[in-house]
Design a protein around this motif. Structure first.
Motif, PDB file in Angstrom:
ATOM      1  N   ASP A 271      32.229  27.024  27.573  1.00 40.95           N
ATOM      2  CA  ASP A 271      33.154  26.436  26.645  1.00 40.95           C
ATOM      3  C   ASP A 271      34.749  26.822  26.755  1.00 40.95           C
ATOM      4  O   ASP A 271      35.675  26.457  26.164  1.00 40.95           O
ATOM      5  CB  ASP A 271      32.817  26.853  25.086  1.00 40.95           C
ATOM      6  N   SER A 272      34.886  27.438  27.851  1.00 41.97           N
ATOM      7  CA  SER A 272      36.096  28.003  28.272  1.00 41.97           C
ATOM      8  C   SER A 272      36.821  27.184  29.450  1.00 41.97           C
ATOM      9  O   SER A 272      36.206  26.756  30.313  1.00 41.97           O
ATOM     10  CB  SER A 272      36.006  29.714  28.809  1.00 41.97           C
ATOM     11  N   SER A 273      38.163  26.836  29.048  1.00 38.92           N
ATOM     12  CA  SER A 273      38.920  26.045  30.224  1.00 38.92           C
ATOM     13  C   SER A 273      39.857  27.086  30.806  1.00 38.92           C
ATOM     14  O   SER A 273      40.575  26.631  31.531  1.00 38.92           O
ATOM     15  CB  SER A 273      39.506  24.982  29.606  1.00 38.92           C
ATOM     16  N   ALA A 274      40.136  28.282  30.418  1.00 35.64           N
ATOM     17  CA  ALA A 274      40.771  29.276  30.949  1.00 35.64           C
ATOM     18  C   ALA A 274      40.701  29.674  32.465  1.00 35.64           C
ATOM     19  O   ALA A 274      39.417  29.815  32.754  1.00 35.64           O
ATOM     20  CB  ALA A 274      40.926  30.571  30.035  1.00 35.64           C
ATOM     21  N   PHE A 275      41.746  29.649  33.426  1.00 33.47           N
ATOM     22  CA  PHE A 275      41.381  30.058  34.658  1.00 33.47           C
ATOM     23  C   PHE A 275      41.315  31.527  34.762  1.00 33.47           C
ATOM     24  O   PHE A 275      40.872  31.934  35.798  1.00 33.47           O
ATOM     25  CB  PHE A 275      42.717  29.513  35.461  1.00 33.47           C
ATOM     26  N   VAL A 276      41.786  32.344  33.942  1.00 36.07           N
ATOM     27  CA  VAL A 276      41.696  33.789  34.015  1.00 36.07           C
ATOM     28  C   VAL A 276      41.362  34.252  32.512  1.00 36.07           C
ATOM     29  O   VAL A 276      41.806  33.994  31.521  1.00 36.07           O
ATOM     30  CB  VAL A 276      43.115  34.460  34.163  1.00 36.07           C
ATOM     31  N   LEU A 277      40.213  35.105  32.596  1.00 36.84           N
ATOM     32  CA  LEU A 277      39.760  35.447  31.140  1.00 36.84           C
ATOM     33  C   LEU A 277      39.261  37.081  31.364  1.00 36.84           C
ATOM     34  O   LEU A 277      38.747  37.526  32.470  1.00 36.84           O
ATOM     35  CB  LEU A 277      38.565  34.459  30.657  1.00 36.84           C
ATOM     36  N   ALA A 278      39.011  37.320  30.266  1.00 39.74           N
ATOM     37  CA  ALA A 278      38.244  38.916  29.997  1.00 39.74           C
ATOM     38  C   ALA A 278      36.873  38.554  29.549  1.00 39.74           C
ATOM     39  O   ALA A 278      36.644  37.833  28.667  1.00 39.74           O
ATOM     40  CB  ALA A 278      38.971  39.796  29.176  1.00 39.74           C
ATOM     41  N   TYR A 279      35.645  39.129  30.112  1.00 43.27           N
ATOM     42  CA  TYR A 279      34.427  38.918  29.729  1.00 43.27           C
ATOM     43  C   TYR A 279      33.853  40.150  30.052  1.00 43.27           C
ATOM     44  O   TYR A 279      33.924  40.795  30.906  1.00 43.27           O
ATOM     45  CB  TYR A 279      33.944  37.637  30.586  1.00 43.27           C
ATOM     46  N   GLN A 280      32.583  40.367  28.950  1.00 37.35           N
ATOM     47  CA  GLN A 280      31.806  41.237  29.261  1.00 37.35           C
ATOM     48  C   GLN A 280      30.504  40.879  29.959  1.00 37.35           C
ATOM     49  O   GLN A 280      30.007  40.101  29.399  1.00 37.35           O
ATOM     50  CB  GLN A 280      31.020  41.789  27.924  1.00 37.35           C
ATOM     51  N   LEU A 281      30.419  41.377  31.172  1.00 33.28           N
ATOM     52  CA  LEU A 281      29.195  41.051  32.095  1.00 33.28           C
ATOM     53  C   LEU A 281      27.899  42.065  31.727  1.00 33.28           C
ATOM     54  O   LEU A 281      28.279  43.171  31.944  1.00 33.28           O
ATOM     55  CB  LEU A 281      29.605  40.957  33.534  1.00 33.28           C
ATOM     56  N   THR A 282      26.972  41.538  31.298  1.00 35.60           N
ATOM     57  CA  THR A 282      25.751  42.521  30.970  1.00 35.60           C
ATOM     58  C   THR A 282      25.461  43.258  32.583  1.00 35.60           C
ATOM     59  O   THR A 282      25.587  42.523  33.617  1.00 35.60           O
ATOM     60  CB  THR A 282      24.669  41.703  30.491  1.00 35.60           C
ATOM     61  N   GLN A 283      24.653  44.247  32.359  1.00 37.94           N
ATOM     62  CA  GLN A 283      24.035  44.793  33.475  1.00 37.94           C
ATOM     63  C   GLN A 283      23.089  43.737  34.382  1.00 37.94           C
ATOM     64  O   GLN A 283      23.058  43.587  35.648  1.00 37.94           O
ATOM     65  CB  GLN A 283      23.328  45.988  33.387  1.00 37.94           C
ATOM     66  N   PHE A 284      22.330  43.089  33.634  1.00 41.09           N
ATOM     67  CA  PHE A 284      21.648  41.702  34.232  1.00 41.09           C
ATOM     68  C   PHE A 284      22.519  41.119  34.846  1.00 41.09           C
ATOM     69  O   PHE A 284      22.157  40.309  36.187  1.00 41.09           O
ATOM     70  CB  PHE A 284      20.760  41.227  32.946  1.00 41.09           C
ATOM     71  N   GLN A 285      23.385  40.447  34.450  1.00 38.46           N
ATOM     72  CA  GLN A 285      24.556  39.461  34.927  1.00 38.46           C
ATOM     73  C   GLN A 285      25.046  39.971  36.266  1.00 38.46           C
ATOM     74  O   GLN A 285      25.211  39.355  37.399  1.00 38.46           O
ATOM     75  CB  GLN A 285      25.385  38.805  33.888  1.00 38.46           C
ATOM     76  N   GLN A 286      25.481  41.229  35.978  1.00 36.99           N
ATOM     77  CA  GLN A 286      26.134  42.035  37.156  1.00 36.99           C
ATOM     78  C   GLN A 286      25.513  41.797  38.462  1.00 36.99           C
ATOM     79  O   GLN A 286      25.961  42.057  39.677  1.00 36.99           O
ATOM     80  CB  GLN A 286      26.702  43.260  36.676  1.00 36.99           C
ATOM     81  N   HIS A 287      23.761  41.978  38.269  1.00 39.77           N
ATOM     82  CA  HIS A 287      23.043  42.102  39.173  1.00 39.77           C
ATOM     83  C   HIS A 287      23.207  40.777  40.118  1.00 39.77           C
ATOM     84  O   HIS A 287      22.664  40.692  41.536  1.00 39.77           O
ATOM     85  CB  HIS A 287      21.684  42.287  38.832  1.00 39.77           C
ATOM     86  N   PHE A 288      23.534  39.789  39.801  1.00 40.51           N
ATOM     87  CA  PHE A 288      23.546  38.386  40.465  1.00 40.51           C
ATOM     88  C   PHE A 288      24.989  38.174  41.087  1.00 40.51           C
ATOM     89  O   PHE A 288      25.102  36.917  41.743  1.00 40.51           O
ATOM     90  CB  PHE A 288      23.147  37.364  39.512  1.00 40.51           C
ATOM     91  N   ILE A 289      25.804  39.006  41.089  1.00 39.86           N
ATOM     92  CA  ILE A 289      26.994  38.954  41.689  1.00 39.86           C
ATOM     93  C   ILE A 289      27.073  39.008  43.179  1.00 39.86           C
ATOM     94  O   ILE A 289      26.512  39.980  43.849  1.00 39.86           O
ATOM     95  CB  ILE A 289      28.383  40.110  41.333  1.00 39.86           C
ATOM     96  N   ARG A 290      27.300  38.141  43.966  1.00 38.85           N
ATOM     97  CA  ARG A 290      27.210  38.009  45.392  1.00 38.85           C
ATOM     98  C   ARG A 290      28.430  38.382  46.035  1.00 38.85           C
ATOM     99  O   ARG A 290      29.577  38.313  45.688  1.00 38.85           O
ATOM    100  CB  ARG A 290      27.126  36.506  45.959  1.00 38.85           C
ATOM    101  N   HIS A 291      28.326  39.323  47.278  1.00 33.77           N
ATOM    102  CA  HIS A 291      29.529  40.022  47.695  1.00 33.77           C
ATOM    103  C   HIS A 291      29.669  39.645  49.155  1.00 33.77           C
ATOM    104  O   HIS A 291      28.778  39.570  50.054  1.00 33.77           O
ATOM    105  CB  HIS A 291      29.251  41.820  47.725  1.00 33.77           C
ATOM    106  N   ILE A 292      30.493  38.768  49.328  1.00 26.45           N
ATOM    107  CA  ILE A 292      30.929  38.006  50.664  1.00 26.45           C
ATOM    108  C   ILE A 292      31.680  38.974  51.299  1.00 26.45           C
ATOM    109  O   ILE A 292      32.932  39.498  51.024  1.00 26.45           O
ATOM    110  CB  ILE A 292      31.926  36.642  50.361  1.00 26.45           C
ATOM    111  N   HIS A 293      31.139  39.210  52.643  1.00 26.74           N
ATOM    112  CA  HIS A 293      31.927  40.163  53.473  1.00 26.74           C
ATOM    113  C   HIS A 293      33.188  39.815  53.946  1.00 26.74           C
ATOM    114  O   HIS A 293      33.460  38.558  54.317  1.00 26.74           O
ATOM    115  CB  HIS A 293      30.831  40.645  54.721  1.00 26.74           C
ATOM    116  N   SER A 294      34.017  40.784  54.236  1.00 32.91           N
ATOM    117  CA  SER A 294      35.205  40.441  54.836  1.00 32.91           C
ATOM    118  C   SER A 294      35.771  41.763  55.431  1.00 32.91           C
ATOM    119  O   SER A 294      35.000  42.780  55.280  1.00 32.91           O
ATOM    120  CB  SER A 294      36.419  40.106  53.926  1.00 32.91           C
ATOM    121  N   SER A 295      36.726  41.751  56.338  1.00 33.19           N
ATOM    122  CA  SER A 295      37.357  42.980  56.905  1.00 33.19           C
ATOM    123  C   SER A 295      38.096  43.755  56.056  1.00 33.19           C
ATOM    124  O   SER A 295      38.626  44.714  56.641  1.00 33.19           O
ATOM    125  CB  SER A 295      38.129  42.515  58.440  1.00 33.19           C
TER     126      SER A 295
END
Length: 385
Positions: free
Chosen positions: A155-179
């Motif tokens: 429901d959010s149209s904001a480009f920047v927001l504050a949000y509570q990510l559960t431990q379950f949700q945090q587990h699905f964050i993908r980390h794209i490697h960079s130098s």
């Protein structure tokens, strides 16, 4: 489930191409079987629920992971199947992998590599996710998990927001490697009702499970393979992230006394007391978003002040600091000590670069330095990806 075998052994995949009328005719003239256990399944065709196959009650199919799916899950799988098929990729719906006894939602072949796609719509034990990932890894497959977009994000149209990510949700964050020191982290979600991917990225840890982040939306028809990654934040996006971070910092410093139940026994307040200052008087160089700060669940203000106190006890400056001091310090916190050690070292590097005198708590810093930190952090991340 959305796949079955006919009595002649032909595989049937239920998509939106078939009308309800034709499916009801199929049901009259054909018997269907589970591709995995080979037992008979029923083709259910209603006016509301998405057509699907279901085992008979007395099934012996022990690995039927697709049983009891929600309409949202079924719809999302169909849409993702159609997406990959339209991109001319070999795509299998619910294929059974006997070597590991698992059945991903989809199996996509891209550049001669098989990629399991899992569309996760419900919260399940993280141990089960780890177990499934381990299974895929044993057959040299790297799965991609796509999570159902949380309602507040839908429901959010904001480009920047504050949000509570559960431990379950945090587990699905993908980390794209960079130098760079920090990886580009992306949380990919999908909303079948609007046929939209929602990307959460460029996370800044605030406190606990709260993060400031960038939010972007992509229609499914614009999605690519490999999955698109979020664009570099604009100057305005980084300014908004900075405001979110500074607002959370002020809120924490103003509330820490009022909501604290431990009084002077609270480590942060004790450190403030020993330095003869109120929390709201904390200098701007304590509580800054340096690399790796998410390793601590505590506010940056808290762990960074406690680190300053620990260094001051040794009578050293950041330039004289012995790394054993950092090792002793992180042992007093819960979490991954190796990541916390890296975060501490990055903060010490920041103090050195800014030539901060940690024994002068009235040290002045210009107001825009947090903006400069975040600009350097995210722009460098994209420049070197």
């Amino acid at each position: 489930m959305l796949t079955a075998l006919t009595s002649g052994g032909k595989q049937v995949v239920l998509t939106r191409q078939s009308s309800l009328t034709s499916l009801r005719e199929w049901r009259k003239n054909e018997t269907y079987y589970c591709p995995q256990c080979k037992e008979q399944v029923l083709l259910k065709v209603g006016d509301i629920v998405i057509p699907h196959f279901a085992h008979l009650k007395q099934t012996t199919c022990r690995d039927s992971f697709s049983e009891g799916e929600s309409p949202t899950h079924l719809l999302g799988k169909i849409q993702l199947y159609e997406l990959f098929s339209q991109l001319h990729l070999q795509t299998k719906m619910e294929p059974y992998l006997p070597a590991i006894r698992q059945r991903p939602d989809l199996l996509v072949t891209w550049q001669n590599e098989q990629i399991p796609i899992e569309f996760q719509c419900s919260t399940i034990p993280i141990a089960r996710i780890l177990e499934r990932n381990a299974g895929y890894h044993t057959v040299n497959m790297l799965p991609i998990w796509i999570v159902l977009t949380p309602p507040k994000i839908q429901d959010s149209s904001a480009f920047v927001l504050a949000y509570q990510l559960t431990q379950f949700q945090q587990h699905f964050i993908r980390h794209i490697h960079s130098s760079t020191k920090e990886k580009l982290s992306v949380f990919l979600t999908y909303n079948p009702s609007k046929q939209q991917f929602h990307y959460l990225s460029h996370f800044i840890h605030l406190r606990g499970t709260a993060f400031a982040m960038c939010h972007s939306v992509m229609r499914i028809k614009h999605q690519t393979i490999p999955f698109a990654i979020p664009a570099t934040p604009s100057r305005k996006d980084i300014e908004d992230l900075t405001r979110q971070y500074q607002s959370a910092r002020r809120k924490y410093l103003r509330s820490v006394i009022g909501y604290n139940q431990r009084g002077i026994h609270h480590r942060f307040l004790r450190a403030c007391y020993e330095m003869r200052m109120q929390p709201i008087q904390l200098p701007a160089w304590i509580g800054v978003p340096t690399f790796g700060q998410a390793a601590f669940t505590e506010s940056d203000c808290e762990w960074q002040l406690l680190l300053i106190a620990a260094i001051r006890q040794t009578r050293c400056t950041p330039f004289q600091l012995n790394r054993s001091t950092l090792h002793s310090f992180v042992k007093t916190f819960e979490g991954d000590s190796s990541l916390q050690l890296e975060a501490c070292q990055n903060y010490v590097d920041f103090l050195r670069e800014q030539r901060i005198d940690i024994y002068r708590m009235d040290k002045f810093m210009r107001r825009d330095f947090v903006l400069e930190i975040l600009s350097g952090r995210f722009l460098a991340m994209h420049a070197r990806n």
